[in-house]
Design a protein around this motif. Sequence first.
Motif, short mmCIF file in Angstrom:
data_model
loop_
_atom_site.label_atom_id
_atom_site.label_comp_id
_atom_site.label_asym_id
_atom_site.label_seq_id
_atom_site.Cartn_x
_atom_site.Cartn_y
_atom_site.Cartn_z
N LEU A 79 31.76 40.32 21.69
CA LEU A 79 32.99 39.00 22.10
C LEU A 79 33.92 40.85 23.06
O LEU A 79 34.75 40.43 24.06
CB LEU A 79 33.43 39.11 21.37
N GLY A 80 34.02 41.81 21.74
CA GLY A 80 35.28 42.97 22.37
C GLY A 80 34.50 43.46 24.14
O GLY A 80 35.51 43.41 24.56
N ALA A 81 33.20 43.06 24.45
CA ALA A 81 33.13 44.03 25.48
C ALA A 81 33.31 42.96 26.62
O ALA A 81 34.43 43.15 28.26
CB ALA A 81 31.17 43.77 25.97
N ILE A 82 33.72 41.82 26.69
CA ILE A 82 33.91 40.71 27.43
C ILE A 82 35.17 40.60 27.69
O ILE A 82 36.42 41.26 28.35
CB ILE A 82 33.82 39.25 27.12
N ILE A 83 35.83 40.90 26.64
CA ILE A 83 37.99 41.35 25.66
C ILE A 83 37.76 42.76 26.75
O ILE A 83 38.80 43.01 27.31
CB ILE A 83 38.14 41.58 24.59
N LEU A 84 37.98 43.97 27.13
CA LEU A 84 37.56 45.06 27.86
C LEU A 84 37.60 45.10 29.02
O LEU A 84 38.07 45.56 30.05
CB LEU A 84 36.46 46.36 27.16
N ARG A 85 36.74 43.95 29.88
CA ARG A 85 37.00 44.14 30.59
C ARG A 85 38.55 42.93 31.25
O ARG A 85 38.23 43.38 32.28
CB ARG A 85 35.70 42.57 31.05
N TYR A 86 38.60 42.16 31.15
CA TYR A 86 40.40 41.86 31.23
C TYR A 86 41.24 42.62 30.89
O TYR A 86 42.04 42.95 31.74
CB TYR A 86 40.52 40.17 30.51
N ARG A 87 41.06 43.10 29.87
CA ARG A 87 42.09 44.72 29.54
C ARG A 87 42.34 45.90 29.92
O ARG A 87 43.44 46.00 30.20
CB ARG A 87 41.77 44.94 27.57
N GLU A 88 40.83 46.23 30.30
CA GLU A 88 40.89 47.49 31.80
C GLU A 88 40.02 47.44 32.27
O GLU A 88 39.03 47.90 32.15
CB GLU A 88 40.09 49.02 30.15
N PRO A 89 40.15 47.15 33.42
CA PRO A 89 39.42 46.43 34.23
C PRO A 89 38.97 47.33 35.31
O PRO A 89 38.05 47.21 35.85
CB PRO A 89 40.27 45.37 35.23
N ASN A 90 39.93 48.73 35.03
CA ASN A 90 39.55 50.10 35.42
C ASN A 90 38.97 50.73 34.73
O ASN A 90 38.49 51.71 35.79
CB ASN A 90 41.14 50.92 36.50
N LEU A 91 38.70 50.71 33.93
CA LEU A 91 37.54 51.22 33.00
C LEU A 91 36.44 51.81 33.65
O LEU A 91 35.77 50.65 34.19
CB LEU A 91 36.98 50.67 32.23
#
Length: 512
Positions: free
Chosen positions: A442-454
């Motif tokens: 779930l965190g991986a999905i959240i991270l995609r939207y919170r840090e798209p430039n990672l």
Amino acid sequence: MTDNDQTPGGEHRPLLADSSGRAPQQERGTFTRNLGTIDAFAIIISIVVGSGIFTSPGSIDANVPSPGAALVIWLVGGILAWTGANTMAELGTAIPGEGGVQPYLQRIFGDIFGFLAAWTWIVAVMPATLAILSIVFIESIFSAAGITDGARRIEHKLLSVLVMLIMNGANSISTKASTRLNNFFVVIKFVTILGVVAAGIIVVILGTLNPDMDIGGRDWSNKPWFGVRDSVNPDGSTTHWNKLSEWEMLGHYSAALYGALWAYSGWDKGIYITAELKSPARQLPLAINTAVPTIILCFIAANAAYYVLLPWNLVSTTDSVAVTAITRLMGRGFGVVAGVLVCLVVAGSLLGNSFVSSRMTVAAANMNWLPQLFAVVGKIGMNSHPTADSQNTLKMPRSDAPINALLLSSALSTLYILFGNFRALLTFNGLGEYSFFFLTVLGAIILRYREPNLIRPYKPLVAIPAVFVIVSGFVVVRGAVFAPVQAVILVVVWVLGVGFYWAKRTLRRQSE
């Protein structure tokens, strides 16, 4: 990204992080980057291909109406494990760090979540896993000798402890020694599965050439593979599938899927050695995307062979399906050989789980979540400051094994073996694992939207983690409903962990 999502220094603030918004930074890796793709492939294979493929078929078959449906469950379980593993590969190549899921949860949700993941794995999940495998090893030996009711006897438990200590001792030599021994066990695993599959193929060929020959189970040629048939349960009762409601059918299918997911347990373990891979961005996805499909193929082929070698009503009633199949086909002598091979397969899984368990303990100690004693490698006790007289000694090669972490693992696993039992430990282990698998993916999905430039060297379709989140959430809820005692114990472990975390944090602040 809003201003509230960043720290004063411009770093991203973890969702649900503490007020400082700043997680401790990872130090330089404890272990040398000397592992390659083949090593990672072998470790995943060694851990996943354990007792599950030789014990789970019965529990899955008892909960589905046909052998064809059972094979579909094995396929679905494998694909779900693959979706989780792919998401872990995304996180493992994007977020550097040791210790499996703990650096990912720390970055996404905050320091306390990373700690709780480490705490749960070190105190509960991994000791329970080692205990389960040690118990299965010993009971496989006694089952081959015809003794099937002694798991609770103290002699059996002490032998299980001895096996666990031997495997932990093997991992205390060095990383190179562990990986070489692990590669040997991988060969044994493939040989064992190949032997079962080859026996099934031979029976199919002979049965096709001579339909009157009494060999194998015969049901494979006389009955439809997807035809509904009544299932015989281990307790002697019979499940009449045509009389079950849709809700009852769903309950049985979910139980079967739970059994398959347990058999695939260990698919996440590749991320535990990310910090030891020479080129993790390339090697981790490659290892996962070759190992997991290989495992799925092996599991489906082996189960198809079981249905060829045994009468279908016998598959659901045995917990030693491989040994039973070979004994019935070739006699007791070959059955004993099969039992020995199964024991070696379990030993390989025990070695691999012990290997990654100690790595998570070292990583937690490096984050100051555990005493620094457990971050020391190559010796028992704390590192001493070098002196002029010790310079020559320091130049000598030394072990890089996390011996202190292995000693902690041995002590905790011993307690689980002595005071636990197989089924209770199995459910407890699954609840602990999948609670954090759910949060991590779930965190991986959240991270995609919170840090798209990672920077993500490996990035699967978002539907892949989404599917896993749904299924893992279901697994956790179902496990808690059907095993409330283990769920309560797990919550107690978390409460104790939070208490330990805040106590250690308070003491550290007072000493500064």
